[in-house]
Enzyme design. Structure first.
Site, PDB file in Angstrom:
ATOM      1  N   LYS A 207       0.834  -1.200   0.000  1.00 53.02           N
ATOM      2  CA  LYS A 207       0.000   0.000   0.000  1.00 53.02           C
ATOM      3  C   LYS A 207       0.866   1.246   0.000  1.00 53.02           C
ATOM      4  O   LYS A 207       1.927   1.273   0.639  1.00 53.02           O
ATOM      5  CB  LYS A 207      -0.917   0.006   1.229  1.00 53.02           C
TER       6      LYS A 207
ATOM      7  N   LYS B   4       0.809   5.682   0.352  1.00 54.10           N
ATOM      8  CA  LYS B   4       0.079   6.848   0.839  1.00 54.10           C
ATOM      9  C   LYS B   4      -0.066   7.864  -0.287  1.00 54.10           C
ATOM     10  O   LYS B   4       0.871   8.089  -1.069  1.00 54.10           O
ATOM     11  CB  LYS B   4       0.823   7.487   2.014  1.00 54.10           C
TER      12      LYS B   4
ATOM     13  N   ASN C 161      -5.931   9.187   3.644  1.00 54.34           N
ATOM     14  CA  ASN C 161      -6.030   9.755   4.991  1.00 54.34           C
ATOM     15  C   ASN C 161      -6.951  10.983   5.062  1.00 54.34           C
ATOM     16  O   ASN C 161      -6.624  12.001   5.661  1.00 54.34           O
ATOM     17  CB  ASN C 161      -4.647  10.094   5.549  1.00 54.34           C
TER      18      ASN C 161
ATOM     19  N   GLU D 181     -10.752   3.218   9.754  1.00 48.05           N
ATOM     20  CA  GLU D 181      -9.765   3.666  10.742  1.00 48.05           C
ATOM     21  C   GLU D 181     -10.337   4.716  11.694  1.00 48.05           C
ATOM     22  O   GLU D 181      -9.983   4.752  12.873  1.00 48.05           O
ATOM     23  CB  GLU D 181      -8.559   4.230   9.999  1.00 48.05           C
TER      24      GLU D 181
ATOM     25  N   HIS E 117      -7.846  -2.022   9.976  1.00 46.44           N
ATOM     26  CA  HIS E 117      -6.756  -1.077  10.173  1.00 46.44           C
ATOM     27  C   HIS E 117      -5.988  -1.486  11.425  1.00 46.44           C
ATOM     28  O   HIS E 117      -6.587  -1.798  12.468  1.00 46.44           O
ATOM     29  CB  HIS E 117      -7.301   0.335  10.330  1.00 46.44           C
TER      30      HIS E 117
ATOM     31  N   GLU F 271      -3.435  -6.265   8.031  1.00 49.40           N
ATOM     32  CA  GLU F 271      -2.431  -5.238   7.722  1.00 49.40           C
ATOM     33  C   GLU F 271      -1.174  -5.474   8.551  1.00 49.40           C
ATOM     34  O   GLU F 271      -1.252  -5.700   9.761  1.00 49.40           O
ATOM     35  CB  GLU F 271      -2.993  -3.850   8.015  1.00 49.40           C
TER      36      GLU F 271
END
Length: 400
Positions: A192, A194, A225, A275, A325, A349
């Site tokens: 993954k 960001k 995010n 999350e 998460h 994860e």
């Protein structure tokens, strides 16, 4: 109406007093509640679209019972561990001491409906409840003499993991590609990155560079995010479809259900979130609106194992993917995934930041996480880690 109870002894009318509860097995009675926190240094500074970190903070609660057992509950946060500790020692401890640690669901309801409920049904109050609930499930598994995943009915099969520790936003394009190709060389097949830079075109460029480097056989996800609005997401989505992004995580503010639903309806990619979603009810609303296809319930953010299992069952019954998460740095989630009936393979994860803090560390080989074998929830803190990393002035102890 004026509350006449002394400070720190909040009691809700919906929460039975400990003296009124059946104690059950005398050995399972809670005799002390201790909180503290660790600041575990990272091997390198990292950043996403909202935060830059040099350490990961691990708040801890240890619940001791009359038979000498210790159940450990944990969380994972960026800052302010004293807030979680204060909720537990100043408010929850009174409702825990001299009650049965075996009454897990009853304890959950009792703590949830304390007057702290009106201070916040999410965030600090609920995360403190999660810590206590994890500790009680740790005790239950210890008392049963088996790892938590087995107590919950899970299979012993290894669980596929994806790696989040190579795609940070503070890396240059070259370092990003180098990190991810290194992970692939070490056997990872799911990674993954960001996203969420001020200019969405930079995210598109980096995603294309990564896909070229890792090839078409590796599964690639991304996490924004919560940094986009719907206009930005619509602009970047064609690039992410081009690189076959497996899911797009937290594209919007966590409370913006409508934006998630509109994006999910407009793309063939899966939208993921969880999350920053703190309850079964909120998850149920997102699922009902077809706003997410990947449910990322975090045991440290929702109300612990008890509420996590309810969310997982709800997601599985609707054929959705469950990929929690890892606020716990997967210590508890390695037990939880694959314990509900689902046709979707379990996925966990992997973020290895706090491995040295625990007595029992996670084992991953070729992208597969092996099930822990020791009784409990794998949350016990290594005494040497506590000696090195405990944060001064945070926490306290309450006893009967």
């Amino acid at each position: 109406m004026t509350d006449q109870t002394p400070f720190g002894t909040a009691r809700g009318l919906l929460s039975a007093h400990g003296a009124d509860l059946l104690r059950g097995d005398d050995g399972a009675v809670i005799t002390s509640v201790e909180t503290y926190a660790l600041a575990v240094p990272l091997k390198r500074p990292i950043a996403d679209a909202t935060a830059a970190l040099a350490h990961w903070t691990v708040p801890v609660v240890e619940i001791r019972t009359a038979d000498g057992r210790v159940g450990t509950g944990i969380s994972g946060i960026h800052c302010a561990p004293e807030l979680l500790s204060d909720v537990i020692t100043s408010y929850y401890a009174d409702a825990l001491l001299d009650t049965s640690s075996e009454d897990i669901l009853g304890t959950w309801k009792r703590l949830y409906w304390l007057p702290t409920h009106w201070m916040g049904r999410a965030g600090v109050i609920h995360m403190a409840l999660a810590m206590v609930d994890i500790a009680l499930w740790d005790l239950a598994a210890q008392r049963a003499g088996m790892p938590l995943w087995r107590l919950l009915g899970g299979t012993p099969d290894s669980v596929e993991a994806y790696n989040t520790d190579g795609g940070w936003l503070n890396l240059t394009d070259a370092d990003l590609v180098r990190d991810l190709t290194s992970l692939i060389d070490r056997g990872w097949s799911r990674v993954k990155i960001k996203v969420g830079r001020p200019d969405w075109r930079e995210d598109a460029r980096r995603a294309r560079a990564v896909r070229r480097a890792i090839g078409d056989d590796v599964t690639l996800m991304c996490d924004a995010n919560q940094r986009w609005d719907l206009s930005t997401a619509n602009k970047i989505m064609p690039a992410f479809e081009e690189v076959a992004m497996d899911w797009v995580e937290e594209p919007f503010h966590a409370d913006d259900l409508q934006a998630h639903a509109r994006l999910q309806a407009s793309t063939r990619l899966d939208v993921a979130a969880g999350e920053s979603i703190y309850s079964y009810h909120q998850f149920a609303s997102f699922v009902a609106a077809d706003a997410i296809r990947v449910v990322q319930a975090d045991v440290t953010r929702v109300g612990g194992v008890t509420e996590w299992l309810q969310i997982a069952s709800h997601a599985a019954s609707r054929g959705l993917r469950l990929a929690p998460h890892a606020g716990d740095m997967m210590q508890v989630h390695q037990h939880l995934v694959g314990t509900v009936l689902s046709e979707v393979p379990p996925l966990v994860e992997f973020i290895p930041w706090t491995q040295e803090a625990f007595v029992e560390r996670s084992v991953v080989r070729e992208g597969l996480m092996e099930r822990p074998q020791s009784p409990g929830a794998s949350t016990a803190i290594d005494p040497s880690a506590r000696a090195r990393w405990q944060i001064p002035g945070v926490g306290g102890t309450r006893t009967v």
